[in-house]
Design a protein around this motif. Structure first.
Motif, PDB file in Angstrom:
ATOM      1  N   ALA A 268       1.850  -5.027  -7.349  1.00 52.10           N
ATOM      2  CA  ALA A 268       3.051  -5.666  -6.797  1.00 52.10           C
ATOM      3  C   ALA A 268       4.020  -6.054  -7.903  1.00 52.10           C
ATOM      4  O   ALA A 268       5.237  -6.034  -7.710  1.00 52.10           O
ATOM      5  CB  ALA A 268       2.665  -6.896  -5.982  1.00 52.10           C
ATOM      6  N   GLY A 269       3.488  -6.397  -9.072  1.00 59.60           N
ATOM      7  CA  GLY A 269       4.366  -6.738 -10.191  1.00 59.60           C
ATOM      8  C   GLY A 269       5.146  -5.531 -10.690  1.00 59.60           C
ATOM      9  O   GLY A 269       6.240  -5.685 -11.245  1.00 59.60           O
ATOM     10  N   ARG A 270       4.603  -4.325 -10.482  1.00 59.70           N
ATOM     11  CA  ARG A 270       5.276  -3.109 -10.944  1.00 59.70           C
ATOM     12  C   ARG A 270       6.292  -2.597  -9.925  1.00 59.70           C
ATOM     13  O   ARG A 270       7.379  -2.166 -10.288  1.00 59.70           O
ATOM     14  CB  ARG A 270       4.239  -2.020 -11.234  1.00 59.70           C
ATOM     15  CG  ARG A 270       3.300  -2.366 -12.385  1.00 59.70           C
ATOM     16  CD  ARG A 270       2.281  -1.257 -12.599  1.00 59.70           C
ATOM     17  NE  ARG A 270       1.393  -1.555 -13.714  1.00 59.70           N
ATOM     18  CZ  ARG A 270       1.637  -1.250 -14.976  1.00 59.70           C
ATOM     19  NH1 ARG A 270       2.758  -0.626 -15.297  1.00 59.70           N
ATOM     20  NH2 ARG A 270       0.774  -1.546 -15.934  1.00 59.70           N
ATOM     21  N   VAL A 271       5.922  -2.634  -8.645  1.00 62.36           N
ATOM     22  CA  VAL A 271       6.842  -2.097  -7.621  1.00 62.36           C
ATOM     23  C   VAL A 271       7.891  -3.115  -7.228  1.00 62.36           C
ATOM     24  O   VAL A 271       8.895  -2.769  -6.588  1.00 62.36           O
ATOM     25  CB  VAL A 271       6.066  -1.627  -6.374  1.00 62.36           C
ATOM     26  CG1 VAL A 271       5.022  -0.597  -6.730  1.00 62.36           C
ATOM     27  CG2 VAL A 271       5.419  -2.800  -5.642  1.00 62.36           C
ATOM     28  N   GLY A 272       7.696  -4.369  -7.609  1.00 65.54           N
ATOM     29  CA  GLY A 272       8.636  -5.417  -7.215  1.00 65.54           C
ATOM     30  C   GLY A 272       8.145  -6.119  -5.964  1.00 65.54           C
ATOM     31  O   GLY A 272       7.741  -5.459  -4.991  1.00 65.54           O
ATOM     32  N   VAL A 273       8.152  -7.443  -5.993  1.00 67.96           N
ATOM     33  CA  VAL A 273       7.588  -8.181  -4.869  1.00 67.96           C
ATOM     34  C   VAL A 273       8.388  -7.990  -3.594  1.00 67.96           C
ATOM     35  O   VAL A 273       7.848  -8.115  -2.490  1.00 67.96           O
ATOM     36  CB  VAL A 273       7.466  -9.681  -5.219  1.00 67.96           C
ATOM     37  CG1 VAL A 273       6.380  -9.914  -6.236  1.00 67.96           C
ATOM     38  CG2 VAL A 273       8.785 -10.243  -5.737  1.00 67.96           C
ATOM     39  N   ALA A 274       9.691  -7.659  -3.697  1.00 66.17           N
ATOM     40  CA  ALA A 274      10.485  -7.439  -2.481  1.00 66.17           C
ATOM     41  C   ALA A 274       9.995  -6.208  -1.728  1.00 66.17           C
ATOM     42  O   ALA A 274       9.974  -6.182  -0.494  1.00 66.17           O
ATOM     43  CB  ALA A 274      11.963  -7.289  -2.839  1.00 66.17           C
ATOM     44  N   ARG A 275       9.590  -5.161  -2.465  1.00 67.06           N
ATOM     45  CA  ARG A 275       9.087  -3.940  -1.814  1.00 67.06           C
ATOM     46  C   ARG A 275       7.600  -4.014  -1.507  1.00 67.06           C
ATOM     47  O   ARG A 275       7.087  -3.232  -0.707  1.00 67.06           O
ATOM     48  CB  ARG A 275       9.363  -2.729  -2.705  1.00 67.06           C
ATOM     49  CG  ARG A 275      10.815  -2.294  -2.719  1.00 67.06           C
ATOM     50  CD  ARG A 275      11.026  -1.066  -3.564  1.00 67.06           C
ATOM     51  NE  ARG A 275      10.827  -1.351  -4.981  1.00 67.06           N
ATOM     52  CZ  ARG A 275      10.855  -0.433  -5.940  1.00 67.06           C
ATOM     53  NH1 ARG A 275      11.031   0.834  -5.627  1.00 67.06           N
ATOM     54  NH2 ARG A 275      10.687  -0.771  -7.199  1.00 67.06           N
ATOM     55  N   SER A 276       6.891  -4.940  -2.159  1.00 67.62           N
ATOM     56  CA  SER A 276       5.442  -4.987  -1.973  1.00 67.62           C
ATOM     57  C   SER A 276       5.053  -5.427  -0.569  1.00 67.62           C
ATOM     58  O   SER A 276       3.999  -5.017  -0.063  1.00 67.62           O
ATOM     59  CB  SER A 276       4.801  -5.910  -3.011  1.00 67.62           C
ATOM     60  OG  SER A 276       5.206  -7.245  -2.832  1.00 67.62           O
ATOM     61  N   LEU A 277       5.873  -6.246   0.095  1.00 65.85           N
ATOM     62  CA  LEU A 277       5.532  -6.699   1.443  1.00 65.85           C
ATOM     63  C   LEU A 277       5.563  -5.551   2.456  1.00 65.85           C
ATOM     64  O   LEU A 277       4.573  -5.328   3.163  1.00 65.85           O
ATOM     65  CB  LEU A 277       6.451  -7.852   1.859  1.00 65.85           C
ATOM     66  CG  LEU A 277       6.137  -8.573   3.167  1.00 65.85           C
ATOM     67  CD1 LEU A 277       4.674  -8.987   3.236  1.00 65.85           C
ATOM     68  CD2 LEU A 277       7.037  -9.796   3.332  1.00 65.85           C
ATOM     69  N   PRO A 278       6.651  -4.757   2.554  1.00 66.45           N
ATOM     70  CA  PRO A 278       6.599  -3.613   3.485  1.00 66.45           C
ATOM     71  C   PRO A 278       5.582  -2.554   3.079  1.00 66.45           C
ATOM     72  O   PRO A 278       4.917  -1.963   3.945  1.00 66.45           O
ATOM     73  CB  PRO A 278       8.034  -3.059   3.461  1.00 66.45           C
ATOM     74  CG  PRO A 278       8.663  -3.619   2.240  1.00 66.45           C
ATOM     75  CD  PRO A 278       7.995  -4.938   1.986  1.00 66.45           C
ATOM     76  N   LEU A 279       5.441  -2.300   1.761  1.00 67.07           N
ATOM     77  CA  LEU A 279       4.427  -1.335   1.329  1.00 67.07           C
ATOM     78  C   LEU A 279       3.025  -1.824   1.666  1.00 67.07           C
ATOM     79  O   LEU A 279       2.153  -1.033   2.059  1.00 67.07           O
ATOM     80  CB  LEU A 279       4.546  -1.105  -0.182  1.00 67.07           C
ATOM     81  CG  LEU A 279       5.685  -0.205  -0.672  1.00 67.07           C
ATOM     82  CD1 LEU A 279       5.748  -0.206  -2.191  1.00 67.07           C
ATOM     83  CD2 LEU A 279       5.515   1.212  -0.139  1.00 67.07           C
ATOM     84  N   GLY A 280       2.805  -3.124   1.516  1.00 71.47           N
ATOM     85  CA  GLY A 280       1.513  -3.696   1.873  1.00 71.47           C
ATOM     86  C   GLY A 280       1.224  -3.551   3.359  1.00 71.47           C
ATOM     87  O   GLY A 280       0.085  -3.261   3.755  1.00 71.47           O
ATOM     88  N   CYS A 281       2.246  -3.747   4.192  1.00 62.45           N
ATOM     89  CA  CYS A 281       2.066  -3.554   5.639  1.00 62.45           C
ATOM     90  C   CYS A 281       1.652  -2.114   5.938  1.00 62.45           C
ATOM     91  O   CYS A 281       0.775  -1.867   6.774  1.00 62.45           O
ATOM     92  CB  CYS A 281       3.353  -3.899   6.388  1.00 62.45           C
ATOM     93  SG  CYS A 281       3.735  -5.664   6.460  1.00 62.45           S
ATOM     94  N   ALA A 282       2.294  -1.161   5.254  1.00 68.73           N
ATOM     95  CA  ALA A 282       1.929   0.251   5.449  1.00 68.73           C
ATOM     96  C   ALA A 282       0.486   0.500   5.016  1.00 68.73           C
ATOM     97  O   ALA A 282      -0.263   1.225   5.689  1.00 68.73           O
ATOM     98  CB  ALA A 282       2.889   1.143   4.671  1.00 68.73           C
ATOM     99  N   GLY A 283       0.096  -0.111   3.893  1.00 68.64           N
ATOM    100  CA  GLY A 283      -1.280   0.041   3.431  1.00 68.64           C
ATOM    101  C   GLY A 283      -2.288  -0.563   4.393  1.00 68.64           C
ATOM    102  O   GLY A 283      -3.356   0.006   4.641  1.00 68.64           O
TER     103      GLY A 283
END
Length: 396
Positions: A268-283
């Motif tokens: 999340a620190g690499r992709v940016g925390v703003a994008r980590s939430l939607p990416l996490g939902c997809a995961g």
């Protein structure tokens, strides 16, 4: 430069304390089938025994989550280690269900005390300017400790004698060593206040947080629910549906989910925390679909992939959720808002897991699991859809 060395040494020791305490909360995971054989209880009872832990955590977060800010980190962490030791003693004495319930409740009290106090302590023990690295140490200690619990218990249960006793005896020794280390570490709270000044923290949602909190809470709830099902039910599924009764493998599958969460939080620190939430939902959604495939086809490889993918998604989503909620919160309400998010997350560990236990009787373990996956999939899909339409902007 020399001043940094003891700082990082102390920070890492603080992380080790955190890991020892959290390992105790997941230690019984691969042992539940053995307790079922010994005490003769149902899958519903397993899920209720497991969920008692979450009620203990939530109670401490609401009633005394901020106690270490007043009385100091070390006294609160010593109490947490004391509850962890008492929990291990209950499991060592477990001749009936009452001991298991008591052990899980005490484990929850320990985790509730450690969740906030140990995170703050690890960060405060770090050298100046090391906040980012210290945050990762705390995260790795938390999730890594949760992963080490079932791995340690599974290995000992499979390859050592006394499978229902030796894991807890070993943990007692680790807790005692942790207490000795803690007594040698410094207190980091400068202005101590008496315990009577501590007030219960009420859940709070100031108006600026409300648009962010919904999807953040939904993702957190689903992520912790997935962990709950892996921890409470996967050993039974592996034994009953796959005829896999190797406790080491059972513990490893659960550990992989927690280790993957640590990797997801680091990513999340690499992709940016703003994008980590939607990416996490997809995961999380992908992990749920893989778990559905595992239940339908009875394939171990899909269980492992579900743990890896779902765990990574949980790590991404939860770090993004914490950052989004904290960034939207007014400074004087931030602790209360974060506590509210943790309450929702730990509700995810308890309520859906008990639901799976209730449905196991009429639908069977696979049917109950598929109902759980459908409900959690709908919830995380709704959160993802909201985030795609109204992206969350995380304040630095």
């Amino acid at each position: 430069m020399n001043g940094d060395r003891p700082g990082w040494h102390r920070c890492l020791l603080g992380g080790a304390l955190f890991a020892v305490a959290m390992a105790g909360t997941t230690l019984p995971t691969p042992l539940y089938p053995l307790y079922q054989e010994k005490l003769g209880f149902s899958e519903l009872t397993v899920t209720v025994v497991y969920a008692v832990y979450a009620f203990g955590v939530i109670g401490v977060l609401l009633l005394a989550g901020n106690a270490s800010d007043a009385v100091g980190r070390r006294p609160v962490l010593l109490w947490g280690l004391g509850f962890a030791a008492a929990s291990a003693v209950c499991f060592l004495c477990a001749t009936g269900l009452g001991w298991l319930f008591a052990g899980r409740l005490l484990s929850g009290l320990s985790a509730g005390l450690f969740t906030g106090a140990a995170t703050a302590y690890v960060m405060e023990l770090a050298p100046e300017g090391g906040a980012a690295r210290a945050t990762f140490v705390a995260t790795a200690a938390n999730m890594g400790g949760l992963g080490c619990g079932p791995l340690l218990a599974g290995l000992l249960a499979q390859y050592a004698p006394w499978p229902l006793y030796l894991p807890f005896a070993v943990h007692l020794v680790l807790v005692a060593a942790a207490a000795l280390v803690l007594l040698r570490l410094p207190e980091t709270v400068r202005e101590l206040r008496p315990l009577r000044t501590v007030r219960p923290q009420r859940p709070a949602l100031p108006p600026p947080v409300r648009p962010v909190f919904g999807p953040a809470a939904a993702a957190s709830f689903v992520g912790f629910a997935l962990f709950g099902v892996f921890t409470a039910v996967s050993p039974a599924f592996l034994a009953e549906s796959l005829d896999l009764r190797d406790h080491a493998v059972s513990g490893l599958v659960v550990a992989l989910a927690f280790f993957s969460s640590t990797a997801g939080q680091l990513a999340a620190g690499r992709v940016g925390v703003a994008r980590s939430l939607p990416l996490g939902c997809a995961g999380l959604l992908a992990g749920l679909l893989l778990l559905a495939g595992a239940l339908y086809a009875d394939l171990l490889v899909l269980v492992v992939l579900s743990a890896l993918v779902g765990g990574t998604g949980q790590g991404l989503a939860f770090r993004g959720a914490l950052s989004a909620v904290a960034g939207a919160s007014p400074g004087d309400r931030r602790a209360a808002v974060i506590s509210t998010l943790f309450v929702v997350a730990y509700a995810g560990i308890s309520v859906p897991v008990i639901g799976v236990g209730l449905l196991t009787g009429p639908l069977g373990l696979e049917g109950a699991g598929l109902v759980f996956i459908a409900c959690m999939g709908a919830l995380v899909s709704g959160a993802a859809g909201y985030l795609l339409r109204w992206p969350v902007r995380v304040k630095a």
